[in-house]
Design an enzyme around this catalytic site. Structure first.
Site, PDB file in Angstrom:
ATOM      1  N   ASP A   1       0.850  -1.181   0.000  1.00 13.19           N
ATOM      2  CA  ASP A   1       0.000   0.000   0.000  1.00 13.19           C
ATOM      3  C   ASP A   1       0.898   1.247   0.000  1.00 13.19           C
ATOM      4  OD1 ASP A   1      -3.023   0.837   0.443  1.00 13.19           O
ATOM      5  OD2 ASP A   1      -1.886   2.038   1.865  1.00 13.19           O
ATOM      6  N   TRP A   2       0.588   2.255   0.865  1.00 11.18           N
ATOM      7  CA  TRP A   2       1.406   3.466   0.905  1.00 11.18           C
ATOM      8  C   TRP A   2       2.841   3.167   1.338  1.00 11.18           C
ATOM      9  CZ3 TRP A   2       2.444   8.297  -0.334  1.00 11.18           C
ATOM     10  CH2 TRP A   2       1.440   9.083  -0.898  1.00 11.18           C
TER      11      TRP A   2
ATOM     12  N   TRP B   1     -12.972   4.477  -3.014  1.00 12.67           N
ATOM     13  CA  TRP B   1     -12.291   4.665  -1.729  1.00 12.67           C
ATOM     14  C   TRP B   1     -11.896   6.125  -1.542  1.00 12.67           C
ATOM     15  CZ3 TRP B   1     -11.017   4.186   2.980  1.00 12.67           C
ATOM     16  CH2 TRP B   1      -9.743   4.445   3.473  1.00 12.67           C
TER      17      TRP B   1
ATOM     18  N   ASP C   1      -7.547  -8.417  -3.812  1.00  9.09           N
ATOM     19  CA  ASP C   1      -7.549  -6.997  -3.486  1.00  9.09           C
ATOM     20  C   ASP C   1      -8.359  -6.248  -4.545  1.00  9.09           C
ATOM     21  OD1 ASP C   1      -7.014  -4.334  -2.997  1.00  9.09           O
ATOM     22  OD2 ASP C   1      -4.851  -4.588  -2.818  1.00  9.09           O
TER      23      ASP C   1
ATOM     24  N   HIS D   1      -6.766  -6.791   0.497  1.00  9.91           N
ATOM     25  CA  HIS D   1      -5.758  -5.739   0.448  1.00  9.91           C
ATOM     26  C   HIS D   1      -4.714  -5.920   1.551  1.00  9.91           C
ATOM     27  CE1 HIS D   1      -4.085  -1.875  -0.549  1.00  9.91           C
ATOM     28  NE2 HIS D   1      -4.290  -1.411   0.680  1.00  9.91           N
TER      29      HIS D   1
END
Length: 305
Positions: free
Chosen positions: A129-130, A171, A257, A284
């Site tokens: 992710d980030w 999202w 995901d 995810h």
């Protein structure tokens, strides 16, 4: 909390009491951050400091180092040093209350300072992710001499020229609408498999009220949606560096995901050393559902490379 800079809050330690599957004692570093001042950053640092190999694991939105609770013990058992930390605004780390405090440079400064304060060398960097948007540029552009391997999981390097998936657009729109009212508990309940839902309270523990959620509300809106975004330029440079990356790269992915389930193809094409992806169960937050299995893959990857 008198030592806190203005407009910064710190989640009470009582919120983290008796978390399931979390035996790790908190450790803290102080990082002087741009525009905010000194922040206390929570670090998990397990295993021998003198180990030849260090595995550094970076979380994303809206999780924290708790996401890696099932990966840390097997990595340490294999004789390696395992490090995870919480970015500002998440987990046990300090949380600026102003959304404008959360910049790419803030998070980059913290990541670099953690690496340097702990003197991490020969690092296998695990990102998701980030964690990927932060970790891959830092690894390839700032401290490539410290990075031995990459483990890339359900992330991307957006430059603002792509058409985002429907899942990401939905999202982002919900985060923009809700802001600090973002229902993190509901989000995690929806994202985790049924067998993992008992762990949702651990993910909501860092956020006792909306005052603590500025970072969680800000990160999705920092994803570059236009090529003129300053973060987009960083992503372009990271892509260029990864296109000539000459060290081992492992892709671990969950196809379930809804946002990044197919993004492994991008890294397969981009990174010359990327191995064929290893697929695991989970959505995810694949580390939560399959952390022990992923740790086995990481340990084997370290040993064979």
């Amino acid at each position: 909390m008198a030592d806190l800079p203005p407009h910064v809050v710190r989640t009470p330690e009582a919120r983290f009491a008796n978390l399931p599957e979390w035996p790790f004692a908190p450790q803290y570093l102080t990082v002087d951050t741009p525009g905010v001042g000194p922040l206390r950053v929570h670090v998990v640092d397990e295993g021998p400091r003198e180990a030849d190999e260090t595995v550094l694991m970076l979380h994303g939105e809206p999780s924290w180092s708790y996401l890696y609770r099932r990966m840390i013990p097997p990595i340490v058992a294999a004789g390696h040093r395992a490090v995870a930390f919480d970015f500002p605004g998440f987990g046990r780390s300090d949380k600026p209350t102003e959304a404008g405090a959360y910049t790419y440079e803030l998070h980059r400064t913290v990541l670099l300072d953690v690496i340097r304060q702990l003197d991490l060398q020969n690092v296998t960097l695990v990102v998701q992710d980030w964690g990927g948007l932060m970790g891959l540029p830092v690894a390839t552009l700032d401290v490539p001499d410290r990075i031995a391997r990459l483990v890339v999981m359900n992330t991307f390097l957006p430059t603002g020229t792509e058409t985002p998936t429907f899942g990401f657009r939905a999202w982002r729109a919900s985060v923009r609408l809700l802001g600090r009212r973002l229902p993190i508990g509901r989000l995690m309940t929806m994202a985790l498999p049924d067998r993992q839902k008992p762990f949702v309270p651990a993910y909501t523990a860092p956020f006792p009220s909306v005052r603590y959620k500025a970072g969680a509300a800000r990160w999705p809106l920092m994803v570059p949606m236009d090529p003129t975004d300053p973060v987009a330029e960083i992503m372009v440079r990271a892509r260029e560096a990864l296109a000539i990356w000459d060290r081992p790269c492992l892709l671990v992915w969950s196809k379930a995901d809804p946002i990044l389930g197919g993004a492994h193809r991008f890294f397969e094409r981009l990174v010359p050393t990327a191995e064929p992806p290893t697929f695991v169960c989970g959505g995810h937050f694949l580390q939560d559902a399959s952390g022990a299995e992923i740790a086995e893959h990481v340990v084997a990857f370290v040993e064979r490379t």
